[in-house]
Scaffold this motif. Structure first.
Motif, mmCIF file in Angstrom:
data_model
loop_
_atom_site.group_PDB
_atom_site.id
_atom_site.type_symbol
_atom_site.label_atom_id
_atom_site.label_comp_id
_atom_site.label_asym_id
_atom_site.label_seq_id
_atom_site.Cartn_x
_atom_site.Cartn_y
_atom_site.Cartn_z
ATOM 1 N N GLN A 53 0.852 -1.184 0.000
ATOM 2 C CA GLN A 53 0.000 0.000 0.000
ATOM 3 C C GLN A 53 0.890 1.237 0.000
ATOM 4 N N VAL A 54 0.281 2.402 -0.182
ATOM 5 C CA VAL A 54 1.042 3.640 -0.048
ATOM 6 C C VAL A 54 1.556 3.684 1.387
ATOM 7 N N VAL A 71 6.789 2.972 -1.256
ATOM 8 C CA VAL A 71 5.727 3.448 -2.136
ATOM 9 C C VAL A 71 5.089 4.669 -1.475
ATOM 10 N N TYR A 128 3.085 5.801 -6.270
ATOM 11 C CA TYR A 128 2.138 4.735 -6.579
ATOM 12 C C TYR A 128 1.592 4.895 -8.002
ATOM 13 N N LYS A 158 2.388 1.177 -9.583
ATOM 14 C CA LYS A 158 1.078 0.634 -9.986
ATOM 15 C C LYS A 158 1.062 -0.890 -9.889
ATOM 16 N N LEU A 217 1.037 -2.122 -5.957
ATOM 17 C CA LEU A 217 -0.129 -1.938 -5.089
ATOM 18 C C LEU A 217 -1.008 -3.176 -5.022
#
Length: 159
Positions: free
Chosen positions: A88-89, A108, A123, A129, A132
């Protein structure tokens, strides 16, 4: 996510706030002093110091507005609330580059704080991309100008 929303880690948010504070205090004061000095030279029409200072002031005020907007629309990702099983971010990942048989580490982040020299990728980038939502053990395929790059996701850390 709204068009204006800016996703940031806490570190990224803190850096934007610090930059804004620096611009609004120290840099504004310095620019005002430069303008005051340039004006004292007279004839503003052909005064390069004055025009340079005015140009710098314009850029600075624009940056202040951008930072204020980013901070106002920030969504700060809280590290303690991140899921450690998927990327995840805010996640830091260790990837194994299959072709070169070496490990690389990336964090990220949102586009506003991406910094490839410090291994912080957006991200929105091709690799970001692809990462994620992925889990440990997944093979990641990224198309780059040099061709297809394959990574194996070895570890997900929350820093």
């Amino acid at each position: 996510m709204s068009n204006d929303e800016v996703i940031l880690t806490q570190e990224g948010f803190d850096k934007l706030v610090a930059e804004l504070e620096e611009l609004k205090t120290t840099k504004r004061r310095e620019t005002a002093e430069r303008l005051k000095l340039a004006i004292s030279y007279g004839d503003l029409k052909e005064n390069s110091e004055y025009h340079s200072a005015k140009n710098d002031q314009s850029f600075m005020e624009t940056r202040i507005k951008i930072l204020e907007n980013m901070i106002r629309n920030a969504r700060v990702v809280q590290a303690e609330s991140l899921d450690r099983t998927t990327v995840q971010v805010g996640s830091t990942v260790i990837l194994h580059d299959i072709e070169f048989s070496e490990n690389v580490e990336y964090t990220v982040v949102g586009p506003a704080e991406a910094d490839v020299t410090n291994n912080k990728i957006s991200y929105e980038s091709p690799l970001g991309k692809e990462l994620l939502g992925k889990k440990i053990g997944t093979t990641i395929h990224v198309t780059a100008p040099s061709g297809l790059i394959k990574y194996e996701l070895l570890e997900i850390k929350i820093v």
